[in-house]
Design a protein around this motif. Structure first.
Motif, short mmCIF file in Angstrom:
data_model
loop_
_atom_site.label_atom_id
_atom_site.label_comp_id
_atom_site.label_asym_id
_atom_site.label_seq_id
_atom_site.Cartn_x
_atom_site.Cartn_y
_atom_site.Cartn_z
N VAL A 136 38.38 31.97 32.35
CA VAL A 136 38.27 33.42 32.15
C VAL A 136 39.66 34.04 32.01
O VAL A 136 40.46 33.97 32.94
CB VAL A 136 37.52 34.08 33.34
N PRO A 137 39.98 34.63 30.86
CA PRO A 137 41.27 35.29 30.74
C PRO A 137 41.24 36.55 31.61
O PRO A 137 40.20 37.21 31.67
CB PRO A 137 41.36 35.69 29.26
N GLN A 139 42.23 39.36 31.25
CA GLN A 139 41.90 40.58 30.51
C GLN A 139 40.42 40.93 30.64
O GLN A 139 40.02 42.08 30.59
CB GLN A 139 42.22 40.39 29.02
N MET A 140 39.60 39.89 30.77
CA MET A 140 38.16 40.05 30.90
C MET A 140 37.79 40.92 32.08
O MET A 140 36.73 41.53 32.12
CB MET A 140 37.59 38.66 31.12
N THR A 141 38.62 40.94 33.12
CA THR A 141 38.23 41.59 34.37
C THR A 141 38.82 42.99 34.53
O THR A 141 38.45 43.71 35.45
CB THR A 141 38.74 40.76 35.56
N LEU A 142 39.72 43.37 33.63
CA LEU A 142 40.52 44.57 33.90
C LEU A 142 39.69 45.85 33.96
O LEU A 142 39.83 46.64 34.89
CB LEU A 142 41.63 44.71 32.85
N VAL A 143 38.82 46.06 32.96
CA VAL A 143 38.11 47.35 32.91
C VAL A 143 37.21 47.54 34.14
O VAL A 143 37.34 48.56 34.84
CB VAL A 143 37.30 47.46 31.60
N LEU A 231 51.53 42.67 33.08
CA LEU A 231 50.22 43.25 32.78
C LEU A 231 49.45 43.67 34.03
O LEU A 231 49.03 44.82 34.15
CB LEU A 231 49.39 42.25 31.96
N VAL A 235 48.51 47.53 35.21
CA VAL A 235 47.13 48.00 35.27
C VAL A 235 46.78 48.50 36.67
O VAL A 235 46.24 49.59 36.83
CB VAL A 235 46.16 46.89 34.84
N GLY A 297 44.58 30.94 33.73
CA GLY A 297 44.01 32.02 32.92
C GLY A 297 44.72 33.30 33.20
O GLY A 297 44.37 34.34 32.76
N PRO B 109 33.22 40.96 37.35
CA PRO B 109 33.89 41.72 36.26
C PRO B 109 33.61 41.13 34.88
O PRO B 109 33.49 41.88 33.91
CB PRO B 109 35.37 41.61 36.62
N LYS B 308 46.79 34.84 24.39
CA LYS B 308 46.78 35.96 25.32
C LYS B 308 48.10 36.73 25.33
O LYS B 308 48.34 37.55 26.22
CB LYS B 308 46.47 35.44 26.73
N ALA B 347 38.31 42.17 24.99
CA ALA B 347 38.41 41.15 26.04
C ALA B 347 37.42 40.02 25.77
O ALA B 347 37.75 38.85 25.94
CB ALA B 347 38.14 41.78 27.40
#
Lengths: 297, 370
Positions: A136-137, A139-143, A231, A235, A297, B109, B308, B347
């Motif tokens: 899982v990168p 970025q997937m979790t940020l929002v 990053l 965030v 990741g 998430p 990335k 994403a």
């Protein structure tokens, strides 16, 4: 002895031949290493030149008269550490980094030990899922995380950032630590069990001390990752003066002071100083940790 | 290791002292106290205005001791349970915190982001595949996707081939090998932000009549060219950005490949030399097949890092002048445009790109380990 005596001339002539053959190779490698170092050297030299000199002549001109004291100064460093807030940012970076390294290692070590040496239902499945989460990168979790953090008032707090780094670092940490802990000799672990040691005692007294090399490698990797991260810090922590970390501060200086090279060069070097120090003092662990952790990741 | 040494004595005294009913009382009271202490520290640290040094000390106590206390206390709590239940619960004391954190920080998430990617900018109305249409077909995103592809192709091929060539060369220079390796590996220790400043300086541009302070323009003008603003020179500026990543990662590829090359048996090399193979043929016919596994690992690893890429673009151009990439666009969708639908879809695009490479990578890692 006679064998060594006899083979000595041929070995030395071979060495001679080899060193002759490698002279051009040596030059090529030298040139590559030189090119690779040049940009960083330019930054370091510039950061030690007076602000006015940096923008009016190239940094390489210092070599025409390198011993004139008037062309060197540490004023840029004094400026960035005080007026531009980098001193404060260093403290923030330390506050972010230390727990962000210790917490995931602790949690991962306990988990890796359980996965390796304790019996419980679903062990293999859970372990596979944990390691699988490496894909899982972040970025997937940020929002979603940002939303939760806003609700919990965790936005812009160190605690929030530690936990985030812990979450993002855990799958890799479990993977690496498991790889090491599971290969410890089973006789040791079993004899501790027979002697009546509880799993916790076995872990703290036996497993953890034996795992120092892998813990050190991961610690260095995670340290660099967190210290150099931009990053995640942007965030979850933001750029407020009181919490901003070093990378975010330097990035902000680039945006705002595009051409103030005396600030930028010194600032960038302050950011690089601790990793470089670790690099030169703990090179073996450093390389091992970085290569082991590169799939993160 | 100091942690374990410092933390263990209290537990052992605790269990010695509390053989009888007292033990149960202590086991119940300690968690309550710990809970309130941690809760107090939590609230204190959430207070951004608290004294810096004090927060720092609390931070270290929480970060180092708090986590340990958590395990010691729960383990003690489990110890008062009857034998059979105890041993089946104990493993979960050890893995529990890891599972909870992973559920909260990765599993939930990820699922949520997939869901949000089908909602509008403010996550209120269902919009179907609109966000994906934006992510894959809008003109701005096409530039970003093109750039990501440029990065993928050029960074990966340059890093792996340069790393390979250097690792073979460096293997033959004798005692200077570690020194040369150190200098080539050094950029790996530098943050992407630091690297960006270094290269922004290299690419720096001054008007034509002034002395050039950027290395690249100095060389270029010395060779008779006019000074260029390299970072706004479309579409070549992308190459000046991705050169930075090549600079950073080549040393990494070199170190990994060099270790693999040293694993090639000397007899194998000698045998091929005796058979009359020259160095080039040995390189392609013996060394490359032998280190194939490592080559695959390093290639996939670099691919994932490149997919990335964020910091370099963010600091150098922030995606202006047609240098946008997916990860930077995602950040801007979140914070500049407040469009969470777009950000989530981007994403997911990243995830979809990374997952196959990552699975391949882990698979080949596992086979090489066996």
């Amino acid at each position: 002895m006679s064998v060594t005596y006899q083979s000595a001339p041929s070995a030395s002539s071979q060495r001679l031949r080899r060193s002759l053959a490698s002279a051009p190779v040596r030059i090529v490698v030298l040139v590559i290493a030189f090119i690779w170092t040049l940009p960083s050297a330019g930054l370091l030299i510039s950061s030690l030149r007076p602000a006015n000199d940096i923008t009016t002549s190239g940094w390489w001109t210092v070599f025409s008269h390198p011993f004139e004291t008037s062309i060197w100064t540490v004023q840029n460093y004094v400026d960035v550490l005080t007026a531009h807030g980098l001193g404060n940012a260093i403290l923030n970076s330390v506050l972010v980094t230390v727990p962000s390294v210790v917490i995931p290692i602790t949690i991962a070590a306990f988990a890796a030990y359980a996965f390796a040496w304790l019996e419980f239902p679903g062990r293999r499945l859970i372990f596979t899922i944990v390691v699988g989460l490496m894909v899982v990168p972040l970025q997937m979790t940020l929002v979603p995380l940002l939303r939760i953090y806003t609700q919990l008032d965790l936005n812009g707090t160190f605690l929030g950032l530690w936990l985030a780094h812990t979450g993002f670092g855990l799958p890799l940490a479990v993977f690496l630590l498991f790889g090491y802990i599971s290969t410890l000799p089973s006789e040791i672990i079993e004899s501790a069990h027979v002697d009546g040691a509880s799993p916790l005692t076995t872990f703290t007294r036996l497993v953890l001390p034996l795992s120092v090399p892998v813990v050190a490698s991961f610690a260095i990797f995670q340290f660099l990752w967190v210290w150099n991260d931009l990053l995640v810090a942007l965030v979850f922590l933001g750029t407020q003066q009181d919490v901003v970390v070093l990378t975010a501060r330097v990035a902000a200086l680039v945006g705002r002071r595009g051409e103030q090279w005396h600030v930028l060069t010194a600032g960038a070097f302050v950011n690089m100083a601790i990793p470089l120090l670790i690099f030169f003092s703990l090179q073996r662990y450093f390389v091992r940790g970085l290569t082991a952790g590169s799939v993160k990741g | 290791m100091t942690t374990s040494a410092a933390e263990t004595p209290p537990t052992s005294t605790l269990s010695n002292l509390t053989a009888g009913p007292l033990r149960i009382v202590v086991s119940l009271v300690v968690p309550v106290i710990t809970f309130f202490l941690l809760r107090g520290a939590f609230i204190f640290m959430r207070d951004v205005n608290a004294n810096k040094i004090l927060v720092g000390i609390v931070a270290l106590i929480i970060g180092v001791g708090g986590v340990w206390a958590l395990y010691l206390v729960t383990d003690n709590l489990v110890s008062i349970l009857p034998d059979r239940i105890r041993e089946s619960i104990r493993p979960f004391v050890f893995v529990g915190p890891a599972i909870v954190i992973l559920l909260g920080y990765l599993v939930y998430p990820t699922v949520r982001t997939v869901y949000l990617s089908f909602l509008d900018a403010r996550s209120q109305n269902f919009v179907g595949l609109d966000n994906y249409a934006f992510a894959l077909t809008s003109s701005e995103m096409l530039i970003a996707l093109r750039n990501n592809l440029l990065w993928l192709v050029f960074v990966t091929s340059f890093v792996v081939s340069l790393g390979l060539v250097i690792s073979v060369l460096v293997d033959r220079i004798g005692r200077w090998e570690p020194v040369a390796k150190s200098f080539i590996f050094l950029p790996m220790a530098i943050s992407a932000v630091g690297a960006s400043v270094i290269w922004k300086f290299v690419y720096s541009f001054q008007p034509i009549q002034r002395p050039q302070i950027g290395l690249l323009n100095a060389i270029y003008t010395a060779l008779g060219g006019d000074p260029q603003g390299w970072l706004i020179l479309k579409p070549w500026n992308n190459f000046f950005l991705l050169a930075i990543m090549i600079w950073v990662l080549t040393g990494f590829a070199m170190v990994v490949l060099s270790a693999a090359i040293k694993g090639v048996p000397a007899e194998l090399l000698e045998a091929s030399r005796i058979d009359g193979a020259n160095e080039v043929r040995i390189f392609f016919g013996v060394i490359i097949p032998y280190i194939r596994g490592t080559l695959i690992t390093i290639t996939t690893t670099v691919l994932i890092m490149v997919l990335k890429v964020f910091d370099i673009v963010f600091v150098m151009t922030n995606g202006q002048f047609d240098t946008e990439v997916i990860a930077n666009r995602m950040y801007r969708e979140m914070f500049s445009f407040g469009n969470y639908g777009h950000a989530s879809a981007l994403a997911v695009v990243l995830l979809a790109a990374v997952v196959p490479v990552m699975i391949y990578n882990v698979r080949s890692l596992e086979t090489s380990r066996r």
